[in-house]
Design an enzyme around this catalytic site. Sequence first.
Site, PDB file in Angstrom:
ATOM      1  N   VAL A  64       0.811  -1.224   0.000  1.00 17.75           N
ATOM      2  CA  VAL A  64       0.000   0.000   0.000  1.00 17.75           C
ATOM      3  C   VAL A  64       0.842   1.272   0.000  1.00 17.75           C
ATOM      4  O   VAL A  64       0.296   2.367  -0.174  1.00 17.75           O
ATOM      5  CB  VAL A  64      -0.984   0.037   1.199  1.00 17.75           C
ATOM      6  CG1 VAL A  64      -2.002  -1.083   1.089  1.00 17.75           C
ATOM      7  CG2 VAL A  64      -0.242  -0.005   2.529  1.00 17.75           C
ATOM      8  N   TYR A 154       0.154   2.253  22.786  1.00 20.58           N
ATOM      9  CA  TYR A 154      -0.421   2.314  21.442  1.00 20.58           C
ATOM     10  C   TYR A 154       0.170   3.491  20.667  1.00 20.58           C
ATOM     11  O   TYR A 154       0.305   3.440  19.443  1.00 20.58           O
ATOM     12  CB  TYR A 154      -1.946   2.409  21.527  1.00 20.58           C
ATOM     13  CG  TYR A 154      -2.652   1.940  20.285  1.00 20.58           C
ATOM     14  CD1 TYR A 154      -2.461   0.640  19.793  1.00 20.58           C
ATOM     15  CD2 TYR A 154      -3.513   2.774  19.592  1.00 20.58           C
ATOM     16  CE1 TYR A 154      -3.112   0.208  18.653  1.00 20.58           C
ATOM     17  CE2 TYR A 154      -4.177   2.340  18.451  1.00 20.58           C
ATOM     18  CZ  TYR A 154      -3.973   1.063  17.989  1.00 20.58           C
ATOM     19  OH  TYR A 154      -4.618   0.631  16.861  1.00 20.58           O
ATOM     20  N   LYS A 161      -4.630   6.084  13.794  1.00 21.32           N
ATOM     21  CA  LYS A 161      -6.034   5.656  13.714  1.00 21.32           C
ATOM     22  C   LYS A 161      -6.969   6.871  13.784  1.00 21.32           C
ATOM     23  O   LYS A 161      -8.041   6.867  13.157  1.00 21.32           O
ATOM     24  CB  LYS A 161      -6.364   4.679  14.838  1.00 21.32           C
ATOM     25  CG  LYS A 161      -5.740   3.304  14.672  1.00 21.32           C
ATOM     26  CD  LYS A 161      -6.282   2.563  13.468  1.00 21.32           C
ATOM     27  CE  LYS A 161      -5.808   1.116  13.427  1.00 21.32           C
ATOM     28  NZ  LYS A 161      -6.287   0.393  12.225  1.00 21.32           N
TER      29      LYS A 161
END
Length: 254
Positions: A64, A154, A161
Amino acid sequence: MLMKGKRGLVVGVANKWSIAWGISQRLMEEGAELAFTYQNERLGKNVRELTEGLENPILIPMDVTSDKQILMTFELLKRVWGHLDFLVHAVAYAPRAALEGSFVATTREDFRIAHDISAYSLAALCQSAQGLMGEGGSVVALSYLGSTRVVPNYNVMGVAKASLEASVRYLASDLGPQGIRVNAVSAGPIKTLASSGISGFGGMQRHHRNRAPLRRDTETAEVADATLFMLSPLSRGVTGQVLYVDGGFSIMGD
């Protein structure tokens, strides 16, 4: 057979534990015809093994981060299928060093990589997919609560995100006039190849299990069902939204 006669591309299957593979199985149960991409030959071996029982599966090597490979993928789908009904974006990555310690220590390069693969890739895929999609087309991306809450370790992935979810809204606005819907499904923590790179992931799962109103782990099958809903005509009036599938954890204060 909600998806009978529908054809879609699934990006992000790594192995049999991938959420993307769980989604794929559910879509096929409902009659969908699928094409799969894989990043490299190592992952391609896994995808070939998973799909060997399917009749003439379409397997396409695609990174990608490569605009050329994305373009080639959709040119191939245009030649073989002529059109595309849906797209599943289940791609996320950040260097392991960026998924431990403090976010403030994130390097410029790690930030760039995380956003390129985890967020920009959705826009890049939609650029090519829109030409094959018509009225009723649907795109679903996978997200996580770390986009709106601080989750230990995270780090840059949470920021990526957040960018992904903002991209969902902007893409929904851009593609809506063409009848194409764009949404996200935010799943609770599920152990996958990607999540295994997060430091302390086991503790994250335990905290989720202890605090979520349903008091249990999120199951891949639940995420697959929600994604099926978002891709199917049942959600034809829904776009630009994030659907939480996390046992209610997202409503809790901590």
